[in-house]
Write a protein that holds these residues in place. Structure first.
Motif: not given
Length: 207
Positions: A45-51
């Motif tokens: 993942a590169y978006d912390s919200r999608s981790v």
């Protein structure tokens, strides 16, 4: 030689193999791992919200936001390790590289089993005509008896299935996830729009 330890299903893509962090980073010679290199990774993942728990988080330093500032949030959401350009001491293994963006494509490709090697993939770039050309190629692939795929500005296809489009050229983890879905669905040939912006940002690295 990558050894697959266990097959898992995450909520955003194809069946994937849990992989050791050290195996994933083998394709990035400059990578230096601080912490447990044997930790198992179940997503990227590169978006912390999608981790999701067990993910490897890429802290990209962008024009508007620096992923290093969101790495703690990613760890709080369950990231098992992070890829960074400077040490952050967040209590999880850290992969320190000269450029997170340059490392992201090869690592994501390794995580998904290098799916582009299983597909005849035609990348189309240029100022005008990319969409038209990819649709023509899709027709050619289908006429040749192959299940086709298409990645582009207007539509993304996996055989007869149509998916939502977010970028002309997806960010590298999204691209590798999509190519893995194509491979698993039996796609044998795909046409892909490759924007100059996508090339500049290294989104097709590892493809």
């Amino acid at each position: 030689m990558i050894r697959y330890a266990e097959i898992a299903q995450n909520s955003r893509g194809p069946s994937i193999a849990l992989m050791k962090l050290s195996d994933l980073t083998a394709s990035v010679p400059q990578a230096r791992i601080s912490g447990d290199a044997s930790v198992m990774i179940r997503d990227v993942a590169y978006d912390s919200r999608s981790v999701e728990p067990g993910a490897l988080f890429f802290a990209i330093a962008g024009a508007r936001s620096d992923g290093h500032d969101h790495a703690a949030e990613a760890v709080a959401r369950g990231a098992a390790a992070v890829v960074v350009e400077r040490a952050l001491a967040l209590g999880v293994p850290e992969v320190v590289v000269p450029s997170v963006r340059a490392a992201m494509g090869p690592i994501a490709a390794a995580f998904f089993g290098r799916p582009s090697e299983s597909i005849t993939l035609a990348g189309v770039t240029g100022t005008n005509g990319k969409t038209t050309t990819t649709f023509m190629l899709e027709r050619c692939f289908r006429a040749a008896g192959m299940i086709p795929g298409i990645i582009g500005t207007v539509e993304t296809h996996i055989g007869n299935k149509r998916l939502a489009v977010t970028r002309t050229t997806p960010e590298s983890p999204d691209l590798q996830r999509l190519l893995a879905q194509m491979r698993d669905a039996g796609v044998r040939a795909a046409a892909m729009e490759v924007s100059s912006h996508g090339l500049d940002l290294g989104r097709v690295e590892g493809t």
